[in-house]
Design a protein around this motif. Structure first.
Motif, PDB file in Angstrom:
ATOM      1  N   GLY A  14       0.934  -1.160  -0.151  1.00 45.89           N
ATOM      2  CA  GLY A  14      -0.076  -0.029  -0.033  1.00 45.89           C
ATOM      3  C   GLY A  14       0.709   1.251   0.038  1.00 45.89           C
ATOM      4  N   CYS A 100      -4.416   3.677   0.504  1.00 43.75           N
ATOM      5  CA  CYS A 100      -4.285   2.245   0.479  1.00 43.75           C
ATOM      6  C   CYS A 100      -5.510   1.695   0.128  1.00 43.75           C
ATOM      7  CB  CYS A 100      -3.760   1.621   1.697  1.00 43.75           C
ATOM      8  SG  CYS A 100      -3.493  -0.018   1.737  1.00 43.75           S
ATOM      9  N   VAL A 103      -7.396   0.589   3.014  1.00 39.25           N
ATOM     10  CA  VAL A 103      -8.026   1.758   3.759  1.00 39.25           C
ATOM     11  C   VAL A 103      -9.250   1.962   3.462  1.00 39.25           C
ATOM     12  CG1 VAL A 103      -7.879   3.892   5.111  1.00 39.25           C
ATOM     13  CG2 VAL A 103      -5.781   2.255   5.024  1.00 39.25           C
ATOM     14  N   THR A 172      -6.122  -0.788  10.511  1.00 38.37           N
ATOM     15  CA  THR A 172      -5.266  -1.934  10.033  1.00 38.37           C
ATOM     16  C   THR A 172      -4.285  -2.388  10.532  1.00 38.37           C
ATOM     17  OG1 THR A 172      -4.240  -0.102   8.407  1.00 38.37           O
ATOM     18  CG2 THR A 172      -6.054  -1.330   7.561  1.00 38.37           C
ATOM     19  N   CYS A 200      -4.350  -5.630   8.801  1.00 31.51           N
ATOM     20  CA  CYS A 200      -3.732  -5.884   7.473  1.00 31.51           C
ATOM     21  C   CYS A 200      -2.388  -6.954   7.603  1.00 31.51           C
ATOM     22  CB  CYS A 200      -3.053  -4.318   7.142  1.00 31.51           C
ATOM     23  SG  CYS A 200      -1.973  -4.766   5.526  1.00 31.51           S
ATOM     24  N   ALA A 202       0.323  -7.139   6.175  1.00 31.77           N
ATOM     25  CA  ALA A 202       1.572  -6.537   6.147  1.00 31.77           C
ATOM     26  C   ALA A 202       2.103  -6.244   7.337  1.00 31.77           C
ATOM     27  CB  ALA A 202       1.520  -5.399   5.117  1.00 31.77           C
ATOM     28  N   THR A 270       6.369  -0.437   7.876  1.00 29.96           N
ATOM     29  CA  THR A 270       5.816  -0.586   6.599  1.00 29.96           C
ATOM     30  C   THR A 270       6.128   0.911   5.853  1.00 29.96           C
ATOM     31  OG1 THR A 270       3.609   0.194   7.196  1.00 29.96           O
ATOM     32  CG2 THR A 270       3.867  -2.059   7.130  1.00 29.96           C
TER      33      THR A 270
HETATM   34  S1  SF4 Z   1       0.047  -1.697   6.210  1.00 21.96           S
HETATM   35 FE1  SF4 Z   1      -1.469  -2.555   5.005  1.00 21.96          FE
HETATM   36  S2  SF4 Z   1      -3.339  -1.031   5.247  1.00 21.96           S
HETATM   37 FE2  SF4 Z   1      -1.431   0.062   6.071  1.00 21.96          FE
HETATM   38  S3  SF4 Z   1      -0.683   1.081   4.096  1.00 21.96           S
HETATM   39 FE3  SF4 Z   1       0.266  -0.790   4.040  1.00 21.96          FE
HETATM   40  S4  SF4 Z   1      -0.912  -2.479   2.852  1.00 21.96           S
HETATM   41 FE4  SF4 Z   1      -2.287  -0.693   3.459  1.00 21.96          FE
END
Ligand code: SF4
Length: 287
Positions: A14, A100, A103, A172, A200, A202, A270
């Motif tokens: 994302g 994202c 979201v 998330t 999420c 991730a 992330t």
């Molecule tokens: S952590 Fe998950 S919800 Fe948040 S921006 Fe990254 S992919 Fe999107």
């Protein structure tokens, strides 16, 4: 010093998409229109400085300029509420939606549930951009940060409307145990609570990789910005396992104590870009 990288670390899909959309806008529009991001694009100071150097300015949703004619505005990864989007379009900017997709799904789910008459509980950090955006899609939503707040909010709602239809959406980046605890508090009053799994993967993948790293490393470096919620959660996960750990926003901020350990584990939130992770890894190996 020896460094072991976490199996999974850094940019999630994302955030990578969001940053790529902004870089594409800069390549296509630079010098022709003004460039803005709606709020800080992601929670990483290093990336924000890069974007600034490409000509981006950050808009404050509480204080938008009267006109944004001849400009392009990229929406941040955590999204915005529908009214803010209307305000941007009204001021004449071209909007590039880099929210994202996960979201966005929560935003639309909150909107649909609200239209169907549900009271939507949203579990997470009240002041986080993601939650501020989602709650705008469900005006009657109740944001709860923890089990206690969920209990009191549900109790108050129950005293007013015992048959309310209720649903739960989580931030998330909330941890699975926290989310379960919040849901359990609400089901004491509303056993039919509809719970959506919005965590999420991730975030989970980075937390699991960090757990593996803790078995191999003597101390941990979490590359990223302290403003990033999932980066702070990685730090907390290391602390829970009794590992000395630090959030390090750039190579110059490595703590001197790190040099006293034999093996350093390297993880990253992330929103931490590859170039910054590489720079920090390089600096650790020099200790
Ligand atoms: S952590 Fe998950 S919800 Fe948040 S921006 Fe990254 S992919 Fe999107």
């Amino acid at each position: 010093m020896r460094v072991i990288r976490a199996r999974v670390l850094g940019f999630c899909a994302g955030v990578r998409r969001t940053v790529d959309l902004a870089l594409d806008a800069a390549r296509g529009q630079a010098g022709r229109t003004r460039l803005f991001t709606m709020g800080p694009l992601i929670h990483n100071g290093w990336t924000l400085r890069e974007l600034e150097s490409l000509g981006f300015s950050v808009l404050d949703e509480e204080n938008l300029p009267e006109t944004l004619a001849d400009s392009t505005t990229v929406i941040r990864a955590h999204g915005i509420g529908p009214e803010t989007r209307r305000q941007l379009l009204r001021r004449g900017t071209k909007v590039i939606d880099a929210t994202c997709p996960k979201v966005r799904k929560s935003q639309l789910r909150a909107r649909d549930l609200s239209k169907k008459g549900f009271v939507v509980f949203i579990a997470g950090e009240k002041n986080h951009g993601e939650l501020r955006g989602i709650r705008m899609f469900a005006p009657n939503s109740l944001v709860v940060e923890n089990r206690e707040e969920a209990f009191h909010a549900a109790k108050t709602l129950f005293s007013k409307n015992k048959t309310a239809k209720t649903a739960m959406i989580g931030q998330t980046t909330i941890s699975a145990p926290e989310y379960s605890a919040v849901c359990a508090a609400v089901t004491q009053f509303f056993p039919d609570l509809t719970v959506y799994d919005t965590i999420c993967s991730a975030t989970l993948a980075r937390q699991e990789a960090l757990a593996g790293l803790c078995t191999e490393a003597d101390a941990l470096v979490i590359a990223g910005d302290p403003a990033s919620s999932n980066t702070r959660r990685l730090l907390a996960a290391a602390a829970e396992r009794g590992k000395p750990a630090w959030i390090v926003p750039d190579a110059s901020a490595l703590p001197p104590e790190l040099a006293s350990f034999r093996v350093a584990g390297l993880s990253a939130g992330t929103s931490t870009p590859d170039a910054l992770i590489n720079e920090i890894e390089q600096a650790i190996t020099m200790l």
